[in-house]
Design a protein around this motif. Structure first.
Motif, PDB file in Angstrom:
ATOM      1  N   GLU A  26       0.738  -1.154   0.053  1.00  0.00           N
ATOM      2  CA  GLU A  26       0.020   0.205   0.014  1.00  0.00           C
ATOM      3  C   GLU A  26       1.018   1.252   0.030  1.00  0.00           C
ATOM      4  OE1 GLU A  26      -2.953  -0.084   3.208  1.00  0.00           O
ATOM      5  OE2 GLU A  26      -3.798   1.900   2.338  1.00  0.00           O
ATOM      6  N   GLY A  27       0.493   2.365  -0.729  1.00  0.00           N
ATOM      7  CA  GLY A  27       1.176   3.457  -0.723  1.00  0.00           C
ATOM      8  C   GLY A  27       2.458   3.535  -1.551  1.00  0.00           C
ATOM      9  N   GLN A  28       2.616   2.625  -2.370  1.00  0.00           N
ATOM     10  CA  GLN A  28       4.204   2.563  -2.754  1.00  0.00           C
ATOM     11  C   GLN A  28       3.674   2.616  -4.519  1.00  0.00           C
ATOM     12  OE1 GLN A  28       6.752  -0.222  -1.486  1.00  0.00           O
ATOM     13  NE2 GLN A  28       7.093   0.863   0.308  1.00  0.00           N
ATOM     14  N   ILE A  29       4.875   2.752  -5.270  1.00  0.00           N
ATOM     15  CA  ILE A  29       4.922   2.416  -6.585  1.00  0.00           C
ATOM     16  C   ILE A  29       5.589   1.462  -6.708  1.00  0.00           C
ATOM     17  CG2 ILE A  29       5.540   3.397  -9.059  1.00  0.00           C
ATOM     18  CD1 ILE A  29       5.268   6.135  -7.932  1.00  0.00           C
ATOM     19  N   THR A  30       4.847   0.139  -7.357  1.00  0.00           N
ATOM     20  CA  THR A  30       5.571  -1.119  -7.695  1.00  0.00           C
ATOM     21  C   THR A  30       5.655  -1.124  -9.325  1.00  0.00           C
ATOM     22  OG1 THR A  30       4.635  -2.136  -5.566  1.00  0.00           O
ATOM     23  CG2 THR A  30       5.574  -3.342  -7.412  1.00  0.00           C
ATOM     24  N   MET A 149     -11.949   8.072 -12.078  1.00  0.00           N
ATOM     25  CA  MET A 149     -13.364   8.125 -11.993  1.00  0.00           C
ATOM     26  C   MET A 149     -13.906   7.025 -11.124  1.00  0.00           C
ATOM     27  SD  MET A 149     -14.416  11.215 -12.769  1.00  0.00           S
ATOM     28  CE  MET A 149     -16.055  10.852 -12.535  1.00  0.00           C
ATOM     29  N   ALA A 150     -13.260   5.828 -10.866  1.00  0.00           N
ATOM     30  CA  ALA A 150     -13.696   4.830 -10.038  1.00  0.00           C
ATOM     31  C   ALA A 150     -13.247   5.092  -8.591  1.00  0.00           C
ATOM     32  CB  ALA A 150     -13.343   3.409 -10.643  1.00  0.00           C
ATOM     33  N   ARG A 151     -12.593   5.934  -8.389  1.00  0.00           N
ATOM     34  CA  ARG A 151     -12.046   6.399  -6.975  1.00  0.00           C
ATOM     35  C   ARG A 151     -11.161   4.866  -6.466  1.00  0.00           C
ATOM     36  NH1 ARG A 151     -16.456   9.318  -3.455  1.00  0.00           N
ATOM     37  NH2 ARG A 151     -16.270  11.228  -4.311  1.00  0.00           N
ATOM     38  N   PRO A 152     -10.187   4.555  -7.226  1.00  0.00           N
ATOM     39  CA  PRO A 152      -9.294   3.193  -6.912  1.00  0.00           C
ATOM     40  C   PRO A 152      -8.473   3.681  -6.091  1.00  0.00           C
ATOM     41  CG  PRO A 152      -8.443   4.681  -9.015  1.00  0.00           C
ATOM     42  CD  PRO A 152      -9.626   5.203  -8.697  1.00  0.00           C
ATOM     43  N   LYS A 153      -8.187   2.534  -5.041  1.00  0.00           N
ATOM     44  CA  LYS A 153      -7.114   2.723  -4.053  1.00  0.00           C
ATOM     45  C   LYS A 153      -5.815   2.265  -4.795  1.00  0.00           C
ATOM     46  CE  LYS A 153     -10.696   0.951  -0.691  1.00  0.00           C
ATOM     47  NZ  LYS A 153     -11.239  -0.329  -0.360  1.00  0.00           N
ATOM     48  N   LEU A 154      -5.841   1.408  -5.730  1.00  0.00           N
ATOM     49  CA  LEU A 154      -4.857   0.796  -6.436  1.00  0.00           C
ATOM     50  C   LEU A 154      -5.074   1.085  -7.936  1.00  0.00           C
ATOM     51  CD1 LEU A 154      -2.208  -1.015  -6.777  1.00  0.00           C
ATOM     52  CD2 LEU A 154      -3.624  -2.832  -6.872  1.00  0.00           C
ATOM     53  N   MET A 155      -4.048   1.469  -8.456  1.00  0.00           N
ATOM     54  CA  MET A 155      -4.185   1.874 -10.055  1.00  0.00           C
ATOM     55  C   MET A 155      -3.101   0.849 -10.714  1.00  0.00           C
ATOM     56  SD  MET A 155      -5.642   5.205 -11.336  1.00  0.00           S
ATOM     57  CE  MET A 155      -4.537   6.236 -12.329  1.00  0.00           C
ATOM     58  N   GLN A 181       1.764  10.269  -4.375  1.00  0.00           N
ATOM     59  CA  GLN A 181       1.861  11.159  -3.273  1.00  0.00           C
ATOM     60  C   GLN A 181       0.547  11.397  -2.530  1.00  0.00           C
ATOM     61  OE1 GLN A 181       4.978  12.920  -2.037  1.00  0.00           O
ATOM     62  NE2 GLN A 181       5.432  11.045  -3.227  1.00  0.00           N
ATOM     63  N   GLU A 182      -0.442  11.337  -3.337  1.00  0.00           N
ATOM     64  CA  GLU A 182      -1.687  11.662  -2.651  1.00  0.00           C
ATOM     65  C   GLU A 182      -2.475  10.460  -2.176  1.00  0.00           C
ATOM     66  OE1 GLU A 182      -3.971  13.516  -5.812  1.00  0.00           O
ATOM     67  OE2 GLU A 182      -2.331  14.808  -6.300  1.00  0.00           O
ATOM     68  N   GLY A 183      -1.688   9.193  -2.190  1.00  0.00           N
ATOM     69  CA  GLY A 183      -2.325   8.183  -1.427  1.00  0.00           C
ATOM     70  C   GLY A 183      -2.724   7.001  -2.390  1.00  0.00           C
ATOM     71  N   THR A 184      -2.725   7.022  -3.721  1.00  0.00           N
ATOM     72  CA  THR A 184      -3.059   5.892  -4.452  1.00  0.00           C
ATOM     73  C   THR A 184      -1.843   5.107  -4.889  1.00  0.00           C
ATOM     74  OG1 THR A 184      -4.348   7.459  -5.837  1.00  0.00           O
ATOM     75  CG2 THR A 184      -4.278   5.294  -6.682  1.00  0.00           C
ATOM     76  N   SER A 185      -1.951   3.759  -4.383  1.00  0.00           N
ATOM     77  CA  SER A 185      -0.992   2.827  -4.864  1.00  0.00           C
ATOM     78  C   SER A 185      -0.931   2.383  -6.085  1.00  0.00           C
ATOM     79  CB  SER A 185      -1.141   1.500  -3.970  1.00  0.00           C
ATOM     80  OG  SER A 185      -1.662   1.648  -2.670  1.00  0.00           O
ATOM     81  N   ILE A 186       0.352   2.329  -6.866  1.00  0.00           N
ATOM     82  CA  ILE A 186       0.515   2.259  -8.039  1.00  0.00           C
ATOM     83  C   ILE A 186       1.264   0.903  -8.527  1.00  0.00           C
ATOM     84  CG2 ILE A 186       1.447   3.088 -10.427  1.00  0.00           C
ATOM     85  CD1 ILE A 186      -0.341   5.257  -9.236  1.00  0.00           C
ATOM     86  N   PHE A 187       0.642   0.160  -9.368  1.00  0.00           N
ATOM     87  CA  PHE A 187       1.455  -0.942 -10.035  1.00  0.00           C
ATOM     88  C   PHE A 187       1.422  -0.743 -11.807  1.00  0.00           C
ATOM     89  CE2 PHE A 187       1.038  -5.895 -10.893  1.00  0.00           C
ATOM     90  CZ  PHE A 187       2.358  -5.845 -10.837  1.00  0.00           C
ATOM     91  N   LEU A 188       3.021  -0.490 -11.913  1.00  0.00           N
ATOM     92  CA  LEU A 188       3.086   0.053 -13.022  1.00  0.00           C
ATOM     93  C   LEU A 188       3.847  -1.001 -14.094  1.00  0.00           C
ATOM     94  CD1 LEU A 188       3.492   2.657 -15.095  1.00  0.00           C
ATOM     95  CD2 LEU A 188       5.298   3.127 -13.689  1.00  0.00           C
ATOM     96  N   VAL A 189       3.325  -1.176 -15.417  1.00  0.00           N
ATOM     97  CA  VAL A 189       4.026  -2.006 -16.093  1.00  0.00           C
ATOM     98  C   VAL A 189       4.760  -1.042 -17.173  1.00  0.00           C
ATOM     99  CG1 VAL A 189       3.762  -3.447 -18.247  1.00  0.00           C
ATOM    100  CG2 VAL A 189       2.773  -4.009 -15.913  1.00  0.00           C
ATOM    101  N   GLU A 190       5.779  -1.243 -17.422  1.00  0.00           N
ATOM    102  CA  GLU A 190       6.689  -0.247 -18.427  1.00  0.00           C
ATOM    103  C   GLU A 190       7.893  -1.005 -19.219  1.00  0.00           C
ATOM    104  OE1 GLU A 190       5.550   3.590 -19.047  1.00  0.00           O
ATOM    105  OE2 GLU A 190       7.228   2.492 -19.827  1.00  0.00           O
ATOM    106  N   GLN A 191       7.742  -0.395 -20.370  1.00  0.00           N
ATOM    107  CA  GLN A 191       9.008  -0.574 -21.285  1.00  0.00           C
ATOM    108  C   GLN A 191      10.123   0.497 -20.972  1.00  0.00           C
ATOM    109  OE1 GLN A 191       9.909  -2.677 -24.076  1.00  0.00           O
ATOM    110  NE2 GLN A 191       8.246  -4.118 -23.583  1.00  0.00           N
ATOM    111  N   ASN A 192       9.707   1.506 -20.483  1.00  0.00           N
ATOM    112  CA  ASN A 192      10.802   2.769 -20.278  1.00  0.00           C
ATOM    113  C   ASN A 192      11.278   2.590 -19.026  1.00  0.00           C
ATOM    114  OD1 ASN A 192      12.116   4.893 -19.992  1.00  0.00           O
ATOM    115  ND2 ASN A 192      10.508   6.430 -21.038  1.00  0.00           N
ATOM    116  N   ALA A 193      12.187   1.576 -18.846  1.00  0.00           N
ATOM    117  CA  ALA A 193      12.770   0.980 -17.476  1.00  0.00           C
ATOM    118  C   ALA A 193      13.386   2.227 -17.129  1.00  0.00           C
ATOM    119  CB  ALA A 193      14.010  -0.097 -17.765  1.00  0.00           C
TER     120      ALA A 193
END
Lengths: 235, 302
Positions: A26-30, A149-155, A181-193
């Motif tokens: 929670e609260g992090q960018i993974t 708009m879905a007010r997600p806790k995790l994006m 920073q505002e509290g949404t946890s992020i799970f990010l898939v990226e090519q741009n390492a």
């Protein structure tokens, strides 16, 4: 917050995920890195309910959500910003945002749209325009806004920088950073390492359907990360 | 020979073609598939309303008031459309592109045969329930030109039905979901929209429009004859859809009115036996010179 436990997801007989386990605190960018075809998108789709894992489990805030309908998962607080943005091309910006709030029944939807417009002034300027006529960067903002708009806790975000100009990519990463920073946890898939590792709290490497490394951005030599993220270990 | 009269009559009657075209186009819009059984199934709704009217009679004591005929036909059309959805789409594997199409063609032939069995292939008198709302003819401009009251009623009912549909599509949450599924199915799912439910609802809405169209055709023509209604009007509905542009509602409206006027002019010039030949000709002209239809998009890779 999100626990993925040894999931196997297959397209027909081909197993794209061969037992993937990872956790998103929670609260992090993974960040999830890996070469093409490693199964990054499949992982996100399995979490979001678009694909049903053959085996293994996905739990969110302690509750099992494996194989649930996408609508149920959105309602629980997980929203996916899909690869290639997938905005509704013949709908105006406003209706795109309203669709993002489809699972909600409260009466704060319009005021949420207003605050989205404050965050993304470009979208406000174009609120009556069809989404298909927006530039790539604007469409990406709209896709992010629609998920918000879905007010997600995790994006969950699938390659948000794909096909965008470098300046726009920086803007998108700044938005991701701000949201976190505002509290949404992020799970990010990226090519741009490179860019992804700058904002990541922790990252995973996925190669050929298996997690081959997990750690924080300082844990592995950056050149090695980038090589494995683009080409895989076999290269 | 009065062309103005023929064109105006045709335009008014074309409103039912527009309704049928809208039904085809709606289903194509959300599913990206053609439902060949659509028009036939919803016309079966008109036969149901006829059957009920034959049993209880019209008006008088315990009789059926005319507008109930339309209501019954529309509801039955919606129910049949839902059954077609279940048989041909919901429970037909969707990874075989042709499976649904073949299933709907089979259903079309089956509905056709069921109507033959029920009516012995004979024409059935349909009560002229569109009469009486306006004087007939209502507006007599000269010796040669007048507007038929029943056609005007039909046109008004069709316009109201279309406006109702547009209201649903653009002003309700159901409509938002329908447009979302039509434009970007995966994103619609991610927003929590159940694609299968949206598909089913779309079939029902299209079926209601088709049932209404079937009842109005019966009322204006005065009879329902299977060999002139079930398959021929399916084909005409498809022609309207292709001319208007697959998936386009404005296209279906303009296409419907156009085909109505066009066929009526050729009916006046060449008679009923040759009329449909010229409609086919119109279709070929479109396929050759404007295959995407009036409002359709040129196919591009995305």
């Amino acid at each position: 917050m999100l626990e993925v436990n040894d999931i196997v997801t297959a397209y027909g007989k081909i197993e794209a995920l061969k037992g993937v386990s990872l956790s998103v605190p929670e609260g992090q960018i993974t960040v999830l890195l890996g070469p093409n075809g490693a199964g990054k998108t499949t992982t996100l789709m399995s979490v979001a309910g678009l694909l049903k894992p053959k085996r293994g489990s996905v739990t969110f805030e302690g509750q099992d959500i494996t194989g649930r309908q996408p609508g149920t998962i959105v309602q629980r607080g997980i929203a996916l910003v899909p690869e290639n943005r997938l905005v509704f091309p013949d709908m105006n910006v406003h209706d795109n945002l309203k669709t993002g709030a489809y699972v909600r029944n409260d009466n704060e939807i319009e005021s949420d749209i207003e605050s989205i417009y404050e965050r993304f002034p470009r979208l406000k300027e174009r609120y009556h325009q069809h989404a298909g006529t927006l530039s790539g960067g604007e469409q990406q903002m709209l896709a992010v806004a629609r998920a918000l708009m879905a007010r997600p806790k995790l994006m969950l975000m699938d390659e948000p920088s794909l096909g965008l100009a470098p300046m726009i990519v920086e803007e998108i990463f700044r938005i991701i950073h701000d949201l976190n920073q505002e509290g949404t946890s992020i799970f990010l898939v990226e090519q741009n390492a490179n860019m992804a590792l700058k904002i990541a709290h922790q990252f995973y490497l996925l190669e050929q359907g298996l997690v081959t490394f997990s750690g924080t951005p300082g844990d592995m030599d950056e050149n090695e990360v980038i090589q494995r993220a683009y080409l895989g270990t076999t290269a | 020979m009065d062309y103005v009269q023929a064109i105006v009559d045709g335009l008014l009657f074309g409103a039912v073609y527009a309704l049928i075209g809208i039904g085809f186009t709606l289903i194509f819009g959300v599913m990206n598939k053609i439902n060949m059984a659509y028009a036939a199934a919803s016309f079966a709704g008109a036969y149901v309303s006829l059957g009920i009217a034959q049993v209880v009679g019209l008006s008088g004591d315990f009789g059926l008031p005319p507008f109930v005929m339309f209501l019954v036909s529309a509801v039955a059309g919606g129910v049949f459309a839902y059954i077609v959805y279940l048989i041909c789409f919901r429970f037909t594997p969707d990874h075989y592109e042709l499976a649904s199409l073949m299933a709907t063609i089979g259903t079309l032939l089956m509905v056709d045969e069921m109507v033959v069995q029920a009516t012995n292939g004979e024409p059935q008198n349909y009560p002229e329930v569109l009469q009486g709302i306006f004087d007939n003819p209502m507006l007599e401009f000269s010796e040669e030109f007048a507007i038929r009251g029943d056609l005007l009623t039909l046109f008004i009912v069709a316009v109201i039905a279309t406006l109702g549909l547009l209201w649903v599509l653009f002003r309700t949450k159901l409509g938002l979901a329908t447009r979302a599924v039509a434009q970007q199915r995966m994103a619609a799912q991610l927003c929590g929209i159940r694609v299968d439910r949206t598909n089913a609802t779309t079939f029902v809405i299209a079926g209601v429009l088709g049932g209404l169209a079937g009842a109005m055709i019966g009322a204006v023509v005065g009879t329902l004859l299977q060999s002139l209604v079930v398959i021929p009007l399916t084909i005409k509905g498809l022609i309207v859809t292709v001319i208007g542009g697959l998936g386009s509602i404005p296209g279906a409206i303009v296409g419907g009115l156009m085909v109505g006027a066009f066929e009526n002019v050729f009916l006046a010039i060449r008679g009923v036996t040759e009329r449909d030949m010229y409609v086919m000709l119109l279709l070929f002209v479109f396929l050759a010179f404007r295959p995407q239809g009036l409002f359709g998009r040129v196919a591009v890779r995305d």
